[in-house]
Scaffold this active site. Structure first.
Site, mmCIF file in Angstrom:
data_model
loop_
_atom_site.group_PDB
_atom_site.id
_atom_site.type_symbol
_atom_site.label_atom_id
_atom_site.label_comp_id
_atom_site.label_asym_id
_atom_site.label_seq_id
_atom_site.Cartn_x
_atom_site.Cartn_y
_atom_site.Cartn_z
ATOM 1 N N LYS A 152 0.856 -1.192 0.000
ATOM 2 C CA LYS A 152 0.000 0.000 0.000
ATOM 3 C C LYS A 152 0.884 1.232 0.000
ATOM 4 O O LYS A 152 1.527 1.556 0.994
ATOM 5 C CB LYS A 152 -0.925 0.042 1.220
ATOM 6 C CG LYS A 152 -2.032 1.078 1.018
ATOM 7 C CD LYS A 152 -2.559 1.688 2.276
ATOM 8 C CE LYS A 152 -1.737 2.776 2.862
ATOM 9 N NZ LYS A 152 -1.613 4.002 2.045
ATOM 10 N N GLU A 227 9.904 0.945 10.551
ATOM 11 C CA GLU A 227 10.940 1.947 10.272
ATOM 12 C C GLU A 227 10.282 3.294 10.481
ATOM 13 O O GLU A 227 9.421 3.692 9.694
ATOM 14 C CB GLU A 227 11.462 1.816 8.827
ATOM 15 C CG GLU A 227 12.132 0.496 8.500
ATOM 16 C CD GLU A 227 13.502 0.335 9.134
ATOM 17 O OE1 GLU A 227 13.959 1.246 9.847
ATOM 18 O OE2 GLU A 227 14.098 -0.734 8.925
ATOM 19 N N CYS A 261 14.176 10.216 6.782
ATOM 20 C CA CYS A 261 14.198 9.810 8.192
ATOM 21 C C CYS A 261 15.616 9.814 8.751
ATOM 22 O O CYS A 261 15.797 9.869 9.957
ATOM 23 C CB CYS A 261 13.564 8.440 8.334
ATOM 24 S SG CYS A 261 14.143 7.298 7.107
ATOM 25 N N GLU A 353 10.918 15.700 15.144
ATOM 26 C CA GLU A 353 11.206 15.505 13.724
ATOM 27 C C GLU A 353 10.373 16.487 12.898
ATOM 28 O O GLU A 353 9.141 16.449 12.954
ATOM 29 C CB GLU A 353 10.884 14.071 13.310
ATOM 30 C CG GLU A 353 11.226 13.814 11.866
ATOM 31 C CD GLU A 353 10.971 12.367 11.466
ATOM 32 O OE1 GLU A 353 9.849 11.900 11.673
ATOM 33 O OE2 GLU A 353 11.899 11.735 10.955
HETATM 34 P P1 NAD Z 1 2.481 8.250 7.994
HETATM 35 O O1 NAD Z 1 2.775 7.466 9.195
HETATM 36 O O2 NAD Z 1 1.379 9.240 8.069
HETATM 37 O O3 NAD Z 1 2.084 7.311 6.752
HETATM 38 C C1 NAD Z 1 2.905 6.253 6.345
HETATM 39 C C2 NAD Z 1 2.041 5.219 5.663
HETATM 40 O O4 NAD Z 1 1.161 4.677 6.621
HETATM 41 C C3 NAD Z 1 1.168 5.750 4.522
HETATM 42 O O5 NAD Z 1 1.074 4.778 3.505
HETATM 43 C C4 NAD Z 1 -0.188 5.925 5.201
HETATM 44 O O6 NAD Z 1 -1.266 5.837 4.300
HETATM 45 C C5 NAD Z 1 -0.172 4.752 6.151
HETATM 46 N N1 NAD Z 1 -1.060 4.906 7.306
HETATM 47 C C6 NAD Z 1 -1.425 6.042 7.933
HETATM 48 N N2 NAD Z 1 -2.281 5.774 8.945
HETATM 49 C C7 NAD Z 1 -2.444 4.423 8.951
HETATM 50 C C8 NAD Z 1 -3.196 3.535 9.768
HETATM 51 N N3 NAD Z 1 -3.954 3.966 10.780
HETATM 52 N N4 NAD Z 1 -3.135 2.203 9.520
HETATM 53 C C9 NAD Z 1 -2.361 1.736 8.516
HETATM 54 N N5 NAD Z 1 -1.634 2.532 7.701
HETATM 55 C C10 NAD Z 1 -1.663 3.868 7.924
HETATM 56 O O7 NAD Z 1 3.847 8.890 7.594
HETATM 57 P P2 NAD Z 1 4.222 9.728 6.296
HETATM 58 O O8 NAD Z 1 3.645 11.087 6.502
HETATM 59 O O9 NAD Z 1 3.802 9.005 5.069
HETATM 60 O O10 NAD Z 1 5.830 9.709 6.311
HETATM 61 C C11 NAD Z 1 6.552 10.566 7.103
HETATM 62 C C12 NAD Z 1 7.080 9.881 8.341
HETATM 63 O O11 NAD Z 1 7.674 8.626 8.012
HETATM 64 C C13 NAD Z 1 8.191 10.631 9.034
HETATM 65 O O12 NAD Z 1 7.956 10.665 10.404
HETATM 66 C C14 NAD Z 1 9.463 9.832 8.738
HETATM 67 O O13 NAD Z 1 10.509 9.898 9.596
HETATM 68 C C15 NAD Z 1 8.960 8.479 8.645
HETATM 69 N N6 NAD Z 1 9.840 7.662 7.793
HETATM 70 C C16 NAD Z 1 10.680 6.751 8.365
HETATM 71 C C17 NAD Z 1 11.536 5.998 7.592
HETATM 72 C C18 NAD Z 1 12.454 4.978 8.182
HETATM 73 O O14 NAD Z 1 12.996 4.180 7.446
HETATM 74 N N7 NAD Z 1 12.674 4.925 9.461
HETATM 75 C C19 NAD Z 1 11.539 6.162 6.233
HETATM 76 C C20 NAD Z 1 10.684 7.086 5.679
HETATM 77 C C21 NAD Z 1 9.827 7.828 6.475
#
Ligand code: NAD
Length: 454
Positions: A152, A227, A261, A353
Site C-alpha cells: 500500500k 521503520e 528519516c 522531527e
Molecule cells: P504516515 O505514518 O502518516 O504514513 C505512512 C504510511 O502509513 C502511509 O502509507 C499511510 O497511508 C499509512 N497509514 C497512515 N495511517 C495508517 C493507519 N492507521 N493504519 C495503517 N496505515 C496507515 O507517515 P508519512 O507522513 O507518510 O511519512 C513521514 C514519516 O515517516 C516521518 O515521520 C518519517 O521519519 C517516517 N519515515 C521513516 C523511515 C524509516 O525508514 N525509518 C523512512 C521514511 C519515512
C-alpha cells in the site's frame, strides 16, 4: 479517489481509486493462491524471475524517475538513483534465494535441522518520502524468501508503485504475487493490518502511526517491522576536517528537501570550532540550488504537500535566528534551506522531527557533552561523527544509541548493509545480509536415527 498533485507546481497529475476493505480481502485471497505456487517453485526459477524483474526495471529507470519527479518533486538525479535502487534490491534479493540456508545442529540420536519457511502474505505500508526504494526494501527480500506481497503506497505517491506492479507482470512474475493497492491509511492500510490472512506488516512512516500498528498487530501476534522517525545528530569535533564537515553538512539534512528519516538535523559542533564552522556553513547553505526538480542542476526540490509545508513553517517561528537559503516564489510547496542557531537544547525544533529542510546547530564542550546531546532524543536512527581521532570515532560510534552511524561521511543506506532504528525509530532491521530471514519462520526438525521403539 486519491488526487495526485505535482508538488513543484500544484498541478493535478492523476486520480487513482482508493482501495476498500473488500478490495483488500480480494487481494489477500489472490496473494495467498499465488504464494503457494511461488513457495513450491524451484529456487533457481524464483531467482531467475526476480532477476528478470530487475532487468525490466532497469529498462524503465528513466520513465520511473520522471514519474517520481512529477508525483513527489524529487530531483531528477535522486529519482534516477531511486529507480536504480529498486533494480539493485531485486538483484541482491535474487542472489539470496539459493542461499537461504538452514542449519544442522548436533543432537544425540539423530539429525537436527532448521528450515526457513516463508511467512505467507506480507503487507507493506510505505510512506511518500522515498516511494520506490522503501517499497522495494521489503518487497524484494519478501518475494525472494517465498512470500507474496501486497503493497500500500502513501496517498500522495501511488504512481511509481503501480508502475512497478505492471513491470513485475511484464517480467513474468505470477499474477497476484506482487499487488499494489493504493488507498488511505485508515481504510486500506488498516485493513491490511487487521487482516488475518496477512502474516507480517512492514511499516515505514511516522512513529505515531507505527505505534498504533504495532498495538493492532499484537492482537494476532502478527509479525511486524517498523521503520519510523528520526532526529539524527551530526557531531563535529574541533579536530575534524572542518572544511569537509561544513561542505557535507547541508545535503546531509537537505537531501529530498529534508524529508528523510536519516536527515542529520541536529548539527552538534564543539564550541572551540563553532565560529569557524559557522563561517564555512553559511555560504554553503546560501548556495544550495533550490528549484525545478527536473533541472539537472537542482539540488533541492519542493516539499511533498501543503500539509507538510504548513508543518515545517510551524517550527520556524519569527523569533528564531539563523541561516536562510533561497527558494522559488509562487505555486508549489517551497521552503528554503534553514539552519537555526541559538535555540535551547529542548526547543521543539531541536528535539522533534520536522521532516523538512530545517536543522539546528547546538554547541557542545567535550566528548561526554557531545554524546549526552546526541542521545538526548527518543529516536535513534542514524548519525554522523566528524573527527580525525580514530579512538574518538570508535568511542563515539559505540556511545551514540542509533542503528546507522557514519564517520567522516553521511552515508546511511546501502542495500547490502543492515538498516533500522534504536528506541522509537523502529523495530527490526531491513536490508543487509539477513534481509531475507526477516520474512521467514525458523522451523526445527529432529530426525531420529534410532528407529521406532519395539
Ligand atoms: P504516515 O505514518 O502518516 O504514513 C505512512 C504510511 O502509513 C502511509 O502509507 C499511510 O497511508 C499509512 N497509514 C497512515 N495511517 C495508517 C493507519 N492507521 N493504519 C495503517 N496505515 C496507515 O507517515 P508519512 O507522513 O507518510 O511519512 C513521514 C514519516 O515517516 C516521518 O515521520 C518519517 O521519519 C517516517 N519515515 C521513516 C523511515 C524509516 O525508514 N525509518 C523512512 C521514511 C519515512
Amino acid at each position: 479517489m486519491l488526487q495526485v498533485l505535482n508538488p513543484a507546481t500544484e498541478d493535478p497529475v492523476a486520480t487513482v481509486p482508493a482501495a476498500t476493505p473488500a478490495d483488500v480481502d480480494a487481494a489477500v485471497a489472490r496473494a495467498a493462491a499465488a504464494q503457494r505456487g511461488w513457495a513450491a517453485a524451484a529456487p533457481a526459477d524464483r531467482a531467475r524471475l526476480l532477476r528478470r524483474f530487475a532487468s525490466v526495471v532497469d529498462g524503465h529507470v528513466e520513465e520511473l524517475a520522471r514519474l517520481e519527479v512529477t508525483e513527489a518533486g524529487h530531483t531528477i538525479g535522486n529519482a534516477r538513483w531511486e529507480a536504480g535502487n529498486v533494480r539493485d534490491l531485486l538483484d541482491f534479493a535474487a542472489g539470496g534465494v539459493e542461499r537461504l540456508n538452514g542449519r544442522q545442529i548436533p543432537v544425540a540420536g539423530g539429525l537436527d535441522i532448521t528450515i526457513l519457511e516463508p511467512l505467507g502474505v506480507v503487507g507493506v505500508i510505505a510512506p511518500w518520502n522515498f516511494p520506490m526504494p522503501i517499497a522495494a526494501w521489503a518487497t524484494a527480500p519478501a518475494l525472494a524468501a517465498g512470500n507474496a506481497v501486497i503493497l500500500k503506497p502513501a496517498e500522495t505517491t501511488p504512481l511509481t508503485a503501480l508502475r512497478l506492479a505492471e513491470l513485475a507482470l511484464e517480467a513474468g512474475l505470477p499474477e497476484g504475487l506482487f499487488q499494489v493497492l493504493p488507498g488511505t491509511g485508515p481504510v486500506a492500510g488498516n485493513a491490511l493490518v487487521e487482516h488475518p490472512g496477512i502474516a507480517k506488516i512492514v511499516f515505514t512512516g511516522s512513529t505515531r502511526v507505527g505505534k498504533s500498528i504495532m498495538a493492532k498487530c499484537a492482537g494476532q501476534v502478527k509479525r511486524v517491522t517498523l521503520e519510523l522517525g528520526g532526529k539524527s545528530p551530526n557531531i563535529v569535533f574541533a579536530d575534524a576536517d572542518l572544511e569537509a564537515a561544513a561542505a557535507a553538512a547541508p545535503m546531509a539534512f537537505l537531501d529530498n528537501s529534508g524529508q528523510d528519516c536519516c536527515a542529520r538535523t541536529r548539527i552538534l559542533v564543539q564550541r572551540s570550532a563553532y565560529d569557524r564552522f559557522m563561517a564555512l556553513l553559511t555560504p554553503a547553505i546560501e548556495e544550495i540550488v533550490v528549484g525545478d526538480p527536473s533541472d539537472e542542476r537542482t539540488q533541492m526540490g519542493p516539499l511533498i504537500s501543503r500539509a507538510q509545508l504548513d508543518r515545517v513553517r510551524s517550527y520556524v517561528t519569527d523569533d528564531l535566528t539563523g541561516i536562510r537559503g533561497k527558494a522559488p516564489e509562487g505555486p508549489g510547496f517551497w521552503f528554503p534551506p534553514t539552519v537555526l542557531t541559538d535555540v535551547p537544547e529542548d526547543a521543539p525544533c531541536a528535539v522533534e522531527e520536522i521532516f523538512g529542510p530545517v536543522a539546528v546547530v547546538l554547541p557542545f564542550e567535550d566528548e561526554a557533552d557531545a554524546i549526552r546531546l546526541a542521545n538526548a532524543t527518543e529516536y535513534g536512527l542514524s548519525g554522523s561523527i566528524w573527527t580525525r581521532d580514530v579512538g574518538r570515532a570508535l568511542r563515539a560510534s559505540r556511545a551514540v544509541r542509533a542503528g546507522n552511524l557514519s564517520v567522516n561521511s553521511h552515508s546511511s543506506v546501502r542495500y547490502w548493509t543492515p538498516f533500522g532504528g534504536y528506541q522509537q525509530s523502529g523495530l527490526g532491521r531491513e536490508l543487509g545480509p539477513d534481509a531475507l530471514t526477516a520474512f521467514t519462520e525458523t522451523k526445527n526438525v529432529f530426525i531420529s536415527t534410532e528407529g521406532p521403539a519395539l
